[in-house]
Enzyme design. Structure first.
Site, PDB file in Angstrom:
ATOM      1  N   GLY A 159      38.248  34.621  38.792  1.00 43.68           N
ATOM      2  CA  GLY A 159      39.195  35.135  37.802  1.00 43.68           C
ATOM      3  C   GLY A 159      39.666  34.070  36.836  1.00 43.68           C
ATOM      4  CB  ALA A 160      38.297  30.847  35.922  1.00 40.25           C
ATOM      5  N   GLY A 205      44.816  33.738  32.237  1.00 40.68           N
ATOM      6  CA  GLY A 205      45.957  33.514  33.103  1.00 40.68           C
ATOM      7  C   GLY A 205      45.933  32.222  33.887  1.00 40.68           C
ATOM      8  N   GLY A 228      44.209  31.339  36.528  1.00 43.01           N
ATOM      9  CA  GLY A 228      42.881  30.827  36.838  1.00 43.01           C
ATOM     10  C   GLY A 228      42.289  30.029  35.702  1.00 43.01           C
ATOM     11  CE1 TYR A 287      48.325  41.919  43.190  1.00 37.54           C
ATOM     12  CE2 TYR A 287      50.658  42.064  43.739  1.00 37.54           C
ATOM     13  CZ  TYR A 287      49.578  41.340  43.262  1.00 37.54           C
ATOM     14  OH  TYR A 287      49.744  40.033  42.881  1.00 37.54           O
TER      15      TYR A 287
END
Length: 322
Positions: free
Chosen positions: A13-14, A17, A19, A193
């Site tokens: 997830g880079a 945000g 990441g 979540y």
């Protein structure tokens, strides 16, 4: 610095945000960063916009909601010839407004599939690579959230519901439609979540119990602070997206910027003071840049060794490791 001298980190997830900011911080200090993301074009545009040194990052396709993609990513990573010094499980989806569950490529509820099961498989498959790392104490790090820990202020708010895995009845039954919750009960997207992030902490602790002593790998979680502007909230009400950062900045004092949070993740990856396994790092409910980290007490459920073992065994079946 020569290529073979660089330490390599994989960050899921880079493309945005925390990441992305962690990838930037590590690339700027000479790490070889593998940005593991679903959208290659978005990831490249983000890296370019931040002027990340081109020689210090690689973008590889990874869709955590597709277990075949996880396996293919591991094959592609190994084909690159890179060693692995650190793995950061950062990617997450949060879908609080859903009325009905979305399903992953494998038929599982999407947030649990992405946040927990995809990362669970990735961690297991890359354990060998971490164990073979030239680093004396390679690290596997999973990001947590305050909302999954009732022992923290942010976790005491029971809206929409507190995390609770029950006896993992949903996993026991195979987690396929119509089942969408780990406890087998009625679908609640916000709770799904929280449950998935609780699973992340249980997974870290079980990794530590099973493998730390024999491999020397450092397993830990961290909560870098409330990054209220992150894309994690892009599926929430527009008014929430506007007011939540103001609330965190002006009322709770818990707000931290994406950049600061990314720097904290990079510290846990690289700095010697984080060479401690089986713990959950936090910076508390403060936004000061010089705030010191500490080991956060986790919830009773996250501390349940029996449940961690049960979760491990059931997750292994769901991702077809056994």
């Amino acid at each position: 610095m020569e290529q073979n001298q660089k330490s390599t980190v994989v960050i899921t997830g880079a493309s945005s945000g925390v990441g992305l900011q962690a990838a930037k911080a590590l690339a700027q200090t000479g790490w070889d960063v593998v940005m593991a993301c679903r959208d290659l074009a978005k990831s490249q545009a983000a890296a370019t916009a931040l002027e990340m040194p081109k020689e210090n990052y690689t973008i590889m396709l990874l869709d955590l909601a597709d277990l075949a993609s996880v396996r293919q990513f591991v094959q592609n990573f190994r084909a690159s010839g890179k060693s692995l010094n650190a793995l950061v499980c950062n990617a997450a989806v949060y879908l609080p407004l859903l009325k009905e569950p979305l399903r992953s490529a494998d038929g599982y509820e999407l947030s649990v599939a992405t946040n927990h099961l995809g990362h669970f498989l990735l961690c297991n498959l890359l354990l060998e690579d971490l164990q073979n790392s030239p680093a004396p104490a390679p690290r596997l790090i999973i990001l947590g959230t305050v909302t999954a820990n009732p022992k923290e202020l942010g976790g005491k708010i029971p809206i929409p519901a507190p995390p609770d895995l029950g006896e993992l009845q949903g996993f026991e039954a195979g987690f396929m439609a119509p089942i969408a919750m780990i406890d087998g009960k009625k679908f609640k997207p916000g709770k799904a979540y929280k449950d998935s992030k609780l699973c992340n902490v249980l997974t870290m602790r079980e990794l530590h119990r099973r493998y730390h002593e024999s491999t020397g790998i450092i397993f830990s979680c961290l909560y870098p602070g409330c990054v209220a502007t992150t894309g994690l909230f892009r599926n929430h009400y527009p008014l929430f997206q506007k007011l939540f950062p103001l609330f965190q900045k002006n009322i709770t004092g818990g707000y931290v910027s994406e950049e600061l949070a990314g720097e904290r993740v990079a510290e846990v990856v690289a700095e010697p003071q984080y060479n401690r396994s089986g713990v959950y790092w936090s910076w508390g409910n403060r936004q000061q840049k010089d705030r010191q980290s500490f080991v956060q007490e986790i919830s009773n459920e996250a501390s349940d060794d029996r449940k961690a073992k049960q979760l491990w065994e059931l997750s292994s079946k769901l991702v077809k490791l056994v």
